[in-house]
Design an enzyme around this catalytic site. Structure first.
Site, PDB file in Angstrom:
ATOM      1  N   ILE A 121      18.840 -10.408 -17.688  1.00 28.19           N
ATOM      2  CA  ILE A 121      18.211 -11.730 -17.668  1.00 28.19           C
ATOM      3  C   ILE A 121      16.909 -11.661 -18.446  1.00 28.19           C
ATOM      4  N   GLY A 146      -1.154  18.315  -1.302  1.00 24.06           N
ATOM      5  CA  GLY A 146      -0.971  18.584  -2.726  1.00 24.06           C
ATOM      6  C   GLY A 146       0.475  18.393  -3.180  1.00 24.06           C
ATOM      7  N   SER A 166       4.511 -14.970 -15.881  1.00 24.64           N
ATOM      8  CA  SER A 166       4.308 -15.788 -14.686  1.00 24.64           C
ATOM      9  C   SER A 166       4.580 -17.259 -14.963  1.00 24.64           C
ATOM     10  N   GLN A 225      -3.039  13.951  15.674  1.00 26.96           N
ATOM     11  CA  GLN A 225      -3.000  12.549  16.091  1.00 26.96           C
ATOM     12  C   GLN A 225      -3.028  11.597  14.901  1.00 26.96           C
ATOM     13  N   GLU A 247      17.321 -13.290  -6.125  1.00 26.08           N
ATOM     14  CA  GLU A 247      16.678 -12.141  -6.773  1.00 26.08           C
ATOM     15  C   GLU A 247      15.557 -11.579  -5.902  1.00 26.08           C
ATOM     16  N   ARG A 248      14.749 -12.472  -5.337  1.00 26.96           N
ATOM     17  CA  ARG A 248      13.599 -12.000  -4.552  1.00 26.96           C
ATOM     18  C   ARG A 248      14.035 -11.339  -3.267  1.00 26.96           C
ATOM     19  N   PRO A 275       6.454 -11.680 -24.436  1.00 28.49           N
ATOM     20  CA  PRO A 275       5.196 -10.941 -24.592  1.00 28.49           C
ATOM     21  C   PRO A 275       3.993 -11.795 -24.192  1.00 28.49           C
ATOM     22  N   ARG A 296       5.838  21.136   8.303  1.00 34.64           N
ATOM     23  CA  ARG A 296       4.608  21.688   7.721  1.00 34.64           C
ATOM     24  C   ARG A 296       3.609  22.074   8.815  1.00 34.64           C
TER      25      ARG A 296
HETATM   26  C1  LIG Z   1       9.932  -2.634 -15.024  1.00 37.05           C
HETATM   27  C2  LIG Z   1       9.971  -4.111 -15.253  1.00 37.05           C
HETATM   28  C3  LIG Z   1      11.190  -4.771 -15.247  1.00 37.05           C
HETATM   29  C4  LIG Z   1      11.237  -6.140 -15.489  1.00 37.05           C
HETATM   30  N1  LIG Z   1      12.462  -6.756 -15.586  1.00 37.05           N
HETATM   31  C5  LIG Z   1      12.508  -8.037 -16.025  1.00 37.05           C
HETATM   32  C6  LIG Z   1      13.761  -8.662 -16.344  1.00 37.05           C
HETATM   33  O1  LIG Z   1      14.818  -8.062 -16.178  1.00 37.05           O
HETATM   34  N2  LIG Z   1      13.749  -9.913 -16.831  1.00 37.05           N
HETATM   35  C7  LIG Z   1      12.590 -10.603 -17.033  1.00 37.05           C
HETATM   36  O2  LIG Z   1      12.658 -11.728 -17.481  1.00 37.05           O
HETATM   37  N3  LIG Z   1      11.388 -10.059 -16.752  1.00 37.05           N
HETATM   38  C8  LIG Z   1      11.323  -8.799 -16.259  1.00 37.05           C
HETATM   39  N4  LIG Z   1      10.099  -8.216 -15.999  1.00 37.05           N
HETATM   40  C9  LIG Z   1       8.882  -8.972 -16.247  1.00 37.05           C
HETATM   41  C10 LIG Z   1       8.141  -9.403 -14.987  1.00 37.05           C
HETATM   42  O3  LIG Z   1       8.887 -10.339 -14.285  1.00 37.05           O
HETATM   43  C11 LIG Z   1       6.764  -9.938 -15.411  1.00 37.05           C
HETATM   44  O4  LIG Z   1       6.008  -8.826 -15.821  1.00 37.05           O
HETATM   45  C12 LIG Z   1       6.050 -10.677 -14.327  1.00 37.05           C
HETATM   46  O5  LIG Z   1       6.687 -11.894 -14.072  1.00 37.05           O
HETATM   47  C13 LIG Z   1       4.577 -10.938 -14.657  1.00 37.05           C
HETATM   48  O6  LIG Z   1       4.448 -11.514 -15.911  1.00 37.05           O
HETATM   49  P1  LIG Z   1       3.441 -10.895 -16.984  1.00 37.05           P
HETATM   50  O7  LIG Z   1       3.701  -9.463 -17.066  1.00 37.05           O
HETATM   51  O8  LIG Z   1       3.524 -11.669 -18.223  1.00 37.05           O
HETATM   52  O9  LIG Z   1       2.012 -11.107 -16.320  1.00 37.05           O
HETATM   53  P2  LIG Z   1       1.083 -12.371 -16.449  1.00 37.05           P
HETATM   54  O10 LIG Z   1       1.867 -13.574 -16.177  1.00 37.05           O
HETATM   55  O11 LIG Z   1       0.348 -12.292 -17.718  1.00 37.05           O
HETATM   56  O12 LIG Z   1       0.093 -12.144 -15.231  1.00 37.05           O
HETATM   57  C14 LIG Z   1      -0.984 -11.208 -15.289  1.00 37.05           C
HETATM   58  C15 LIG Z   1      -1.702 -11.229 -13.954  1.00 37.05           C
HETATM   59  O13 LIG Z   1      -2.257 -12.525 -13.720  1.00 37.05           O
HETATM   60  C16 LIG Z   1      -1.819 -13.010 -12.478  1.00 37.05           C
HETATM   61  N5  LIG Z   1      -1.680 -14.463 -12.534  1.00 37.05           N
HETATM   62  C17 LIG Z   1      -0.955 -15.187 -13.416  1.00 37.05           C
HETATM   63  N6  LIG Z   1      -1.060 -16.478 -13.135  1.00 37.05           N
HETATM   64  C18 LIG Z   1      -1.857 -16.584 -12.047  1.00 37.05           C
HETATM   65  C19 LIG Z   1      -2.308 -17.675 -11.260  1.00 37.05           C
HETATM   66  N7  LIG Z   1      -1.978 -18.930 -11.539  1.00 37.05           N
HETATM   67  N8  LIG Z   1      -3.116 -17.416 -10.207  1.00 37.05           N
HETATM   68  C20 LIG Z   1      -3.463 -16.138  -9.895  1.00 37.05           C
HETATM   69  N9  LIG Z   1      -3.052 -15.090 -10.606  1.00 37.05           N
HETATM   70  C21 LIG Z   1      -2.250 -15.296 -11.668  1.00 37.05           C
HETATM   71  C22 LIG Z   1      -0.508 -12.334 -12.239  1.00 37.05           C
HETATM   72  O14 LIG Z   1      -0.171 -12.341 -10.889  1.00 37.05           O
HETATM   73  C23 LIG Z   1      -0.794 -10.961 -12.757  1.00 37.05           C
HETATM   74  O15 LIG Z   1      -1.497 -10.230 -11.801  1.00 37.05           O
HETATM   75  C24 LIG Z   1      10.042  -6.858 -15.699  1.00 37.05           C
HETATM   76  C25 LIG Z   1       8.818  -6.184 -15.673  1.00 37.05           C
HETATM   77  C26 LIG Z   1       8.766  -4.820 -15.462  1.00 37.05           C
HETATM   78  C27 LIG Z   1       7.441  -4.152 -15.501  1.00 37.05           C
HETATM   79  C1  LIG Z   2      -3.658  18.641  -9.093  1.00 35.58           C
HETATM   80  C2  LIG Z   2      -4.184  19.583  -8.062  1.00 35.58           C
HETATM   81  C3  LIG Z   2      -5.128  20.522  -8.407  1.00 35.58           C
HETATM   82  C4  LIG Z   2      -5.605  21.462  -7.479  1.00 35.58           C
HETATM   83  N1  LIG Z   2      -6.498  22.411  -7.859  1.00 35.58           N
HETATM   84  C5  LIG Z   2      -6.808  23.413  -7.001  1.00 35.58           C
HETATM   85  C6  LIG Z   2      -7.575  24.548  -7.425  1.00 35.58           C
HETATM   86  O1  LIG Z   2      -8.018  24.607  -8.574  1.00 35.58           O
HETATM   87  N2  LIG Z   2      -7.798  25.560  -6.555  1.00 35.58           N
HETATM   88  C7  LIG Z   2      -7.315  25.513  -5.280  1.00 35.58           C
HETATM   89  O2  LIG Z   2      -7.560  26.447  -4.545  1.00 35.58           O
HETATM   90  N3  LIG Z   2      -6.591  24.464  -4.844  1.00 35.58           N
HETATM   91  C8  LIG Z   2      -6.318  23.419  -5.671  1.00 35.58           C
HETATM   92  N4  LIG Z   2      -5.551  22.357  -5.232  1.00 35.58           N
HETATM   93  C9  LIG Z   2      -5.035  22.360  -3.874  1.00 35.58           C
HETATM   94  C10 LIG Z   2      -5.657  21.305  -2.979  1.00 35.58           C
HETATM   95  O3  LIG Z   2      -6.985  21.581  -2.731  1.00 35.58           O
HETATM   96  C11 LIG Z   2      -4.781  21.231  -1.721  1.00 35.58           C
HETATM   97  O4  LIG Z   2      -3.581  20.618  -2.093  1.00 35.58           O
HETATM   98  C12 LIG Z   2      -5.418  20.461  -0.611  1.00 35.58           C
HETATM   99  O5  LIG Z   2      -6.493  21.174  -0.096  1.00 35.58           O
HETATM  100  C13 LIG Z   2      -4.439  20.177   0.520  1.00 35.58           C
HETATM  101  O6  LIG Z   2      -3.764  21.311   0.930  1.00 35.58           O
HETATM  102  P1  LIG Z   2      -2.177  21.288   1.053  1.00 35.58           P
HETATM  103  O7  LIG Z   2      -1.635  20.759  -0.187  1.00 35.58           O
HETATM  104  O8  LIG Z   2      -1.731  22.615   1.485  1.00 35.58           O
HETATM  105  O9  LIG Z   2      -1.907  20.222   2.202  1.00 35.58           O
HETATM  106  P2  LIG Z   2      -1.853  20.556   3.771  1.00 35.58           P
HETATM  107  O10 LIG Z   2      -3.035  21.319   4.147  1.00 35.58           O
HETATM  108  O11 LIG Z   2      -0.512  21.052   4.083  1.00 35.58           O
HETATM  109  O12 LIG Z   2      -2.009  19.086   4.335  1.00 35.58           O
HETATM  110  C14 LIG Z   2      -0.924  18.185   4.488  1.00 35.58           C
HETATM  111  C15 LIG Z   2      -1.481  16.938   5.150  1.00 35.58           C
HETATM  112  O13 LIG Z   2      -1.986  17.276   6.428  1.00 35.58           O
HETATM  113  C16 LIG Z   2      -3.287  16.790   6.576  1.00 35.58           C
HETATM  114  N5  LIG Z   2      -4.013  17.645   7.501  1.00 35.58           N
HETATM  115  C17 LIG Z   2      -4.275  18.948   7.348  1.00 35.58           C
HETATM  116  N6  LIG Z   2      -4.971  19.410   8.390  1.00 35.58           N
HETATM  117  C18 LIG Z   2      -5.150  18.356   9.231  1.00 35.58           C
HETATM  118  C19 LIG Z   2      -5.801  18.198  10.480  1.00 35.58           C
HETATM  119  N7  LIG Z   2      -6.431  19.213  11.085  1.00 35.58           N
HETATM  120  N8  LIG Z   2      -5.795  16.988  11.065  1.00 35.58           N
HETATM  121  C20 LIG Z   2      -5.167  15.943  10.455  1.00 35.58           C
HETATM  122  N9  LIG Z   2      -4.551  16.046   9.274  1.00 35.58           N
HETATM  123  C21 LIG Z   2      -4.533  17.237   8.655  1.00 35.58           C
HETATM  124  C22 LIG Z   2      -3.827  16.799   5.179  1.00 35.58           C
HETATM  125  O14 LIG Z   2      -4.924  15.948   5.049  1.00 35.58           O
HETATM  126  C23 LIG Z   2      -2.630  16.304   4.407  1.00 35.58           C
HETATM  127  O15 LIG Z   2      -2.544  14.931   4.502  1.00 35.58           O
HETATM  128  C24 LIG Z   2      -5.107  21.409  -6.160  1.00 35.58           C
HETATM  129  C25 LIG Z   2      -4.177  20.440  -5.795  1.00 35.58           C
HETATM  130  C26 LIG Z   2      -3.702  19.552  -6.723  1.00 35.58           C
HETATM  131  C27 LIG Z   2      -2.679  18.549  -6.297  1.00 35.58           C
END
Ligand SMILES: Cc1cc2nc3c(=O)[nH]c(=O)nc-3n(C[C@H](O)[C@H](O)[C@H](O)COP(=O)(O)OP(=O)(O)OC[C@H]3O[C@@H](n4cnc5c(N)ncnc54)[C@H](O)[C@@H]3O)c2cc1C
Ligand SMILES: Cc1cc2nc3c(=O)[nH]c(=O)nc-3n(C[C@H](O)[C@H](O)[C@H](O)COP(=O)(O)OP(=O)(O)OC[C@H]3O[C@@H](n4cnc5c(N)ncnc54)[C@H](O)[C@@H]3O)c2cc1C
Lengths: 384, 376
Positions: free
Chosen positions: A128, A347, A137, A286, A249-250, A133, A275
């Site tokens: 559809i 992570g 909306s 909690q 559609e919606r 471009p 985990r």
């Molecule tokens: C992955 C993907 C698949 C899609 N598939 C389809 C498809 O199959 N067929 C198709 O026809 N289209 C498709 N679309 C397009 C999609 O429906 C439009 O992107 C969407 O309707 C928004 O239009 P726009 O991108 O032009 O944004 P715009 O209309 O330019 O809007 C930009 C922003 O302004 C806001 N805005 C606009 N008017 C108002 C208003 N009056 N008040 C407040 N806020 C407003 C919007 O909410 C939005 O946040 C697809 C888009 C994506 C990304």
């Molecule tokens: C892009 C990227 C870059 C990174 N770079 C580095 C780096 O350079 N060096 C390095 O050492 N590490 C690095 N990290 C690791 C990062 O610091 C850890 O991912 C982070 O500390 C979380 O540890 P985890 O992934 O083991 O999650 P976990 O510790 O397994 O946590 C899982 C979930 O449990 C929650 N949670 C943990 N403990 C509790 C608690 N007591 N109560 C409630 N909730 C809890 C956490 O918030 C999280 O939502 C990187 C991670 C990413 C994604």
């Protein structure tokens, strides 16, 4: 998770669940193993459509006289739910289904006979093309234009973000066929894309998520289509036709949103149970318990509302305002819950290998397409 | 707070460089997973690699407030690049500043601050991230060496770094007091990059899993005493949190600027979408949130610069700024409509890049634990 005895559904009949089992097998063998490859090539394999068609999965809610399976939107729901359950966003059966609804509900008898069986079998893939471009909306602002020349329409314009655009064989194009301003000059044209000079598919767009879905730009340069390509045979009715079918559609978007929410809660609870943090399962913290309790509650509230929407749609009494509410609320919820869930993965939530990261990227567009959520609010507000 | 003249001058210099040499390439680096060596060199030449390191150790001799300003500017150009620079500053340089002896400073801190060596920090392990005390990587004493064995997870710059600060267990019976810190040149045999992660964003920065297999490190590379490891690791985190918070603000700012410009250009329903109240209010909220986060971060940095305790404030700043940034970047996508979801506009990448700010250097939940403790 403990099973709930709260059964809000009337549409989940034994029949439907039997169909679900069949769909699940299909998805497990024909979809799940290919997801990464599709993401790379930016579209599903063309044969997937034929395979699904052969099993009657592409036109479940179309009458059998047109090649469908005589089912209803519940069957579409099952298909969307099962695809969502494996994280698929590439196989856009929803758009295909909407094309069928346009033709079924608004088409001439000849259009139904010509296209519905081919859409049902997968011989044709539907798309559809509303958005341009310059604007998505404001549908009344479309610039794509069709001029009548003898027994043809000559189509000129550009569309963008068209789902299924790369593989589409039949595109429902929103175009101006008259000089009347606003809604009145708009018609929907059924454009067959095969061997159609002047029709060009632009690049497949690179997106944040949904990478296997072929979202494309489409260009129409002096494209000739026959005079009888106007949906329903009468010009000037396009805007009305769009408004009539957008609730369908919606609702389909809402179905996928709720299915994604349910999946997110499930996989996150599973992860949090396994985990260990600070010597105990993450699920025993909690904060984790409360975040997931909240998410699970919202999922059920959404599910309950959605089930009512599905029933209403199946019975032909879904209205546009309610569909807008469903789309607005469930897609906002989808992004919110998935974000909360991703956080609980720490992570690992940032690693694409974990489905939650992919779900996060896939979800974001749900608040934009099918009418941006701001437009949903506009539509809902008008009913106040 | 107001920037000093010096801070403003640094900001202008870094902004000019970032906007000319980094921002225009960020999308390409993201697509190709390109590590921006050349531009990192450029940033080093501006003093960005050792901002709070004194000049006698070849650093820029500035403070944490300026570090915040600088990291915001870099992140506004590219989030991934800002992460690499951020880690090099804190915890790597900050730990060496505080705990390295003169010889270690000479050998490691100087080149790190100059940008002749890149630093990584290995704390997280596959089974444990938030709980820094639960490490399994071991360092066994063998004559005048330690022998490291274990796996480190999610190491920023794990592949590109020249030197890594590694936390490992020297005394398994001593619990949290049994951890020690080592400086490990990545060319040391036994330091292996086991895998590079496929991430949601920040593709220009490599995140690696590092395997330590009988990796022999001389005694001279131990930082501080045996058993001080956890203290050392945690010491680097305050500054690190100020750094991540600043990065969050930079990314949010860039997304906001793109959304604002787009909203003024894009027309829907006969007027620029900026004129629709919902869009304008959304932008007003974004601007407010960014400014609030910035003030909070600068407050934490100012406390740190004054030598006052700032654990709670740094945690608050990191928590608030990283969560704010996700919201702002998501809103920026929404304002772009369908275009926001495509790689043709920067907000798509920034949204992916920014999400990790709520995770690394202590998750949001860990920040709340710290704030909660401070309230207890
Ligand atoms: C992955 C993907 C698949 C899609 N598939 C389809 C498809 O199959 N067929 C198709 O026809 N289209 C498709 N679309 C397009 C999609 O429906 C439009 O992107 C969407 O309707 C928004 O239009 P726009 O991108 O032009 O944004 P715009 O209309 O330019 O809007 C930009 C922003 O302004 C806001 N805005 C606009 N008017 C108002 C208003 N009056 N008040 C407040 N806020 C407003 C919007 O909410 C939005 O946040 C697809 C888009 C994506 C990304
Ligand atoms: C892009 C990227 C870059 C990174 N770079 C580095 C780096 O350079 N060096 C390095 O050492 N590490 C690095 N990290 C690791 C990062 O610091 C850890 O991912 C982070 O500390 C979380 O540890 P985890 O992934 O083991 O999650 P976990 O510790 O397994 O946590 C899982 C979930 O449990 C929650 N949670 C943990 N403990 C509790 C608690 N007591 N109560 C409630 N909730 C809890 C956490 O918030 C999280 O939502 C990187 C991670 C990413 C994604």
């Amino acid at each position: 998770m403990a099973p709930s005895t709260f059964q809000p559904t009337s549409w989940r009949t034994p029949d439907i669940e039997e169909y679900r089992a069949q769909v699940r097998r299909f998805v497990a063998t024909e979809v799940a193993p290919h997801q990464q490859r599709w993401a790379k090539q930016q579209h599903v394999d063309r044969e997937l459509w034929n395979k699904a068609g052969a099993l009657g999965m592409l036109a479940s809610d179309v009458p059998s006289e047109y090649g469908g399976s005589d089912g209803n939107v519940a069957h579409q729901t099952v298909m969307i739910e099962e695809l969502t359950a494996v994280g698929d966003t590439a196989f856009s059966i929803s758009v295909h289904a909407i094309v069928q609804q346009y033709i079924l509900k608004q088409g001439t008898e000849e259009q139904k006979r010509r296209y519905l069986p081919k859409l049902a079998s997968g011989e044709m893939v539907g798309a559809i093309a509303m958005t341009e471009p310059g604007g998505g909306s404001d549908l009344q602002g479309v610039r794509t234009r069709a001029e009548r020349q003898g027994d043809h329409w000559v189509l000129n314009g550009a569309k963008t973000f068209i789902s299924n655009g790369f593989l589409a064989d039949l595109v429902v194009v929103v175009a101006r066929t008259g000089t009347e301003p606003g809604a009145r000059g708009i018609s929907l044209l059924l454009v067959e894309t095969k061997d159609r000079p002047g029709y060009r598919v632009g690049r497949v767009l690179e997106k944040l998520g949904q990478k296997g879905q072929d979202t494309c730009e489409l260009f129409f340069e002096d494209v000739h289509v026959p005079a009888d390509a106007v949906l329903g045979g009468e010009t000037g009715r396009g805007f009305y036709q769009l408004m009539t079918e957008l609730p369908y559609e919606r609702t389909l978007i809402a179905i996928s949103a709720v299915a994604a929410v349910e999946r997110a809660v499930q996989i996150t609870a599973d992860y949090a149970r396994e985990r260990m943090v600070f010597g105990k399962p993450l699920l025993e913290m909690q904060n984790t318990r409360f975040v997931l309790a909240d998410a699970k509650t919202k999922a059920l509230v959404a599910r309950t509302f959605l089930d009512r929407c599905i029933e209403a749609l199946a019975e032909g009494r879904m209205d546009s305002v309610t569909a807008s509410m469903a789309k607005l609320w469930t897609t906002d919820l989808q992004c919110e819950v998935i974000d909360d869930c991703l956080q609980l993965f720490g992570g690992y939530g940032y690693m694409l290998e974990y489905p939650i990261a992919q779900m996060y990227a896939d979800a974001r567009v749900q608040r934009i397409y099918g009418g941006a959520n701001e437009i949903m609010k506009e539509l809902i507000a008008r009913s106040l | 707070m107001r920037l000093t003249d010096e801070q403003r001058a640094v900001q202008e210099a870094v902004r000019a460089y970032v906007q000319a040499e980094i921002a225009p390439h960020a999308a390409e680096w993201d697509r190709t997973h390109h590590f921006p060596k050349e531009q990192l060199r450029g940033l080093a030449d501006l003093g960005c690699w050792g901002i709070a390191v004194p000049p006698e150790w070849d650093g820029a001799g500035l403070d944490y407030s300026t570090l915040s300003v600088v990291l915001e500017e870099i992140a506004a150009g590219d989030g991934a690049t800002s992460t690499v620079v951020s880690v090099n500053n804190c915890p790597v340089c900050s730990i060496l500043m505080a705990f390295a002896n003169a010889a270690q400073k000479e050998r490691f801190l100087k080149p790190l601050a100059r940008g002749d060596m890149l630093g990584a920090f290995c704390l997280t392990e596959p089974h444990v991230g938030s709980e820094a005390g639960g490490l399994r990587t071991t360092a066994r004493r063998d004559g005048d060496h330690y022998v490291l064995n274990g796996v480190k997870q999610f190491v920023t710059s794990g592949k590109n770094a020249d030197v890594a600060i590694v936390m490992a267990v020297t005394d398994p019976d001593a619990g949290k007091k049994g951890i020690s810190a080592f400086v490990v040149p990545t060319a040391t045999p036994g330091y292996t990059v086991a895998r590079i992660e496929e991430k949601l964003g920040q593709h220009a920065s490599d995140t690696a899993q590092i395997l330590f297999e009988d990796c022999r490190v001389p005694l001279a590379n131990r930082l501080g005493e045996e058993g001080m490891g956890l203290k050392i690791a945690l010491s680097g985190l305050e500054g690190g949190r100020i750094g991540i918070a600043s990065q969050s603000i930079g990314m949010a700012r860039a997304a906001f600027a793109a959304a604002l410009a787009y909203a003024k250009e894009r027309v829907a329903f006969g007027k620029p979408i900026f004129e629709h109240q919902a869009v304008q209010f959304r932008l007003a909220e974004m601007a407010t949130q960014i400014e609030a986060a910035r003030q909070l971060v600068h407050h934490a940095a100012a406390l740190k610069d004054a030598g006052e305790p700032c654990l709670k404030e740094a945690a608050m700043a990191k928590l608030f700024a990283s969560e704010m940034a996700e919201r702002v970047c998501s809103a920026a996508i929404q304002i772009h409509g369908g275009y926001g979801y495509t790689a043709d506009f920067p907000v798509e990448r920034i949204y992916r890049d920014v999400r990790v700010c709520q995770i690394y250097e202590g998750t949001s939940e860990v920040q709340k634990i710290l704030i909660g403790r401070a309230l207890a």
